[in-house]
Design a protein around this motif. Sequence first.
Motif, mmCIF file in Angstrom:
data_model
loop_
_atom_site.group_PDB
_atom_site.id
_atom_site.type_symbol
_atom_site.label_atom_id
_atom_site.label_comp_id
_atom_site.label_asym_id
_atom_site.label_seq_id
_atom_site.Cartn_x
_atom_site.Cartn_y
_atom_site.Cartn_z
ATOM 1 N N LEU A 4 -44.686 -2.410 -15.453
ATOM 2 C CA LEU A 4 -44.071 -1.106 -15.670
ATOM 3 C C LEU A 4 -43.684 -1.028 -17.139
ATOM 4 N N VAL A 5 -44.149 -0.002 -17.835
ATOM 5 C CA VAL A 5 -43.866 0.151 -19.257
ATOM 6 C C VAL A 5 -43.302 1.542 -19.501
ATOM 7 N N GLU A 6 -42.024 1.585 -19.873
ATOM 8 C CA GLU A 6 -41.337 2.847 -20.138
ATOM 9 C C GLU A 6 -41.362 3.158 -21.629
ATOM 10 N N SER A 7 -41.392 4.440 -21.952
ATOM 11 C CA SER A 7 -41.366 4.871 -23.350
ATOM 12 C C SER A 7 -40.820 6.284 -23.446
ATOM 13 N N GLY A 8 -40.518 6.710 -24.666
ATOM 14 C CA GLY A 8 -40.105 8.080 -24.894
ATOM 15 C C GLY A 8 -38.639 8.286 -25.163
ATOM 16 N N GLY A 9 -37.849 7.240 -25.086
ATOM 17 C CA GLY A 9 -36.429 7.391 -25.345
ATOM 18 C C GLY A 9 -36.130 7.610 -26.813
ATOM 19 N N GLY A 10 -34.855 7.833 -27.105
ATOM 20 C CA GLY A 10 -34.442 8.039 -28.493
ATOM 21 C C GLY A 10 -33.045 8.584 -28.574
ATOM 22 N N LEU A 11 -32.688 8.995 -29.786
ATOM 23 C CA LEU A 11 -31.386 9.596 -30.051
ATOM 24 C C LEU A 11 -31.555 11.108 -30.099
ATOM 25 N N VAL A 12 -30.740 11.805 -29.353
ATOM 26 C CA VAL A 12 -30.829 13.253 -29.294
ATOM 27 C C VAL A 12 -29.430 13.841 -29.241
ATOM 28 N N GLN A 13 -29.278 15.031 -29.789
ATOM 29 C CA GLN A 13 -27.982 15.697 -29.747
ATOM 30 C C GLN A 13 -27.730 16.301 -28.368
ATOM 31 N N PRO A 14 -26.469 16.482 -28.013
ATOM 32 C CA PRO A 14 -26.179 17.173 -26.747
ATOM 33 C C PRO A 14 -26.895 18.515 -26.686
ATOM 34 N N GLY A 15 -27.462 18.795 -25.523
ATOM 35 C CA GLY A 15 -28.244 20.010 -25.351
ATOM 36 C C GLY A 15 -29.712 19.843 -25.644
ATOM 37 N N GLY A 16 -30.084 18.707 -26.200
ATOM 38 C CA GLY A 16 -31.468 18.457 -26.552
ATOM 39 C C GLY A 16 -32.312 18.000 -25.376
ATOM 40 N N SER A 17 -33.574 17.696 -25.672
ATOM 41 C CA SER A 17 -34.532 17.315 -24.637
ATOM 42 C C SER A 17 -35.294 16.061 -25.034
ATOM 43 N N LEU A 18 -35.712 15.326 -24.023
ATOM 44 C CA LEU A 18 -36.597 14.187 -24.189
ATOM 45 C C LEU A 18 -37.537 14.138 -22.996
ATOM 46 N N ARG A 19 -38.699 13.550 -23.210
ATOM 47 C CA ARG A 19 -39.644 13.327 -22.125
ATOM 48 C C ARG A 19 -39.965 11.841 -22.064
ATOM 49 N N LEU A 20 -39.602 11.235 -20.972
ATOM 50 C CA LEU A 20 -39.871 9.824 -20.759
ATOM 51 C C LEU A 20 -41.190 9.643 -20.012
ATOM 52 N N SER A 21 -41.867 8.550 -20.318
ATOM 53 C CA SER A 21 -43.109 8.200 -19.631
ATOM 54 C C SER A 21 -43.011 6.785 -19.084
ATOM 55 N N CYS A 22 -43.674 6.564 -17.980
ATOM 56 C CA CYS A 22 -43.734 5.224 -17.396
ATOM 57 C C CYS A 22 -45.173 4.973 -16.958
ATOM 58 N N ALA A 23 -45.806 4.031 -17.612
ATOM 59 C CA ALA A 23 -47.149 3.623 -17.224
ATOM 60 C C ALA A 23 -47.038 2.449 -16.267
ATOM 61 N N ALA A 24 -47.601 2.610 -15.103
ATOM 62 C CA ALA A 24 -47.495 1.577 -14.068
ATOM 63 C C ALA A 24 -48.871 0.996 -13.761
ATOM 64 N N SER A 25 -48.873 -0.249 -13.381
ATOM 65 C CA SER A 25 -50.125 -0.830 -12.916
ATOM 66 C C SER A 25 -50.503 -0.174 -11.590
ATOM 67 N N ALA A 26 -51.788 -0.158 -11.321
ATOM 68 C CA ALA A 26 -52.279 0.546 -10.138
ATOM 69 C C ALA A 26 -51.676 -0.021 -8.862
ATOM 70 N N SER A 27 -51.432 -1.308 -8.854
ATOM 71 C CA SER A 27 -50.892 -1.935 -7.646
ATOM 72 C C SER A 27 -49.499 -1.411 -7.319
ATOM 73 N N ILE A 28 -48.785 -0.937 -8.338
ATOM 74 C CA ILE A 28 -47.461 -0.350 -8.111
ATOM 75 C C ILE A 28 -47.582 1.134 -7.823
ATOM 76 N N PHE A 29 -48.399 1.823 -8.621
ATOM 77 C CA PHE A 29 -48.408 3.281 -8.593
ATOM 78 C C PHE A 29 -49.050 3.841 -7.328
ATOM 79 N N ASN A 30 -50.155 3.249 -6.951
ATOM 80 C CA ASN A 30 -50.915 3.824 -5.836
ATOM 81 C C ASN A 30 -50.127 3.778 -4.533
ATOM 82 N N SER A 31 -50.020 4.938 -3.902
ATOM 83 C CA SER A 31 -49.408 5.073 -2.582
ATOM 84 C C SER A 31 -47.911 4.805 -2.564
ATOM 85 N N ASN A 32 -47.289 4.693 -3.736
ATOM 86 C CA ASN A 32 -45.842 4.449 -3.788
ATOM 87 C C ASN A 32 -45.095 5.662 -4.301
ATOM 88 N N ALA A 33 -43.924 5.865 -3.735
ATOM 89 C CA ALA A 33 -43.008 6.851 -4.291
ATOM 90 C C ALA A 33 -42.359 6.233 -5.520
#
Length: 116
Positions: A4-33
């Motif tokens: 599991l590899v997370e990315s997209g974090g950072g420093l943001v002011q209140p009211g701002g936006s960020l988009r996080l991503s998580c790349a998962a191996s297929a064995s985790i991602f497939n058929s899992n919530a």
Amino acid sequence: QVQLVESGGGLVQPGGSLRLSCAASASIFNSNAMGWYRQAPGKQREFVAGITPGGGTRYIDSVKGRFTISRDNAKNTVYLQMNSLKPEDTAVYYCNAPFPNPAFPWGQGTQVTVSS
């Protein structure tokens, strides 16, 4: 390989936006919530949002209307769009599966800091 590899974090002011991503191996991602979790300093890790393979979603009350979880099944990736961020959203964010009881080794997470 279980990964599991997370990315997209950072420093943001209140009211701002960020988009996080998580790349998962297929064995985790497939058929899992998939779920997003966060851990603030001095606090336990908590569930934030989850999405089923079919697209059903669940959120904790404090992020409803501000955060949106989505998944791209072709890319084995789950996203967390975070809008109207508040200082109390400051935490390290992780993804895992299945929600709400994650079963795989945690990744390194991505730091989100909301501060003026």
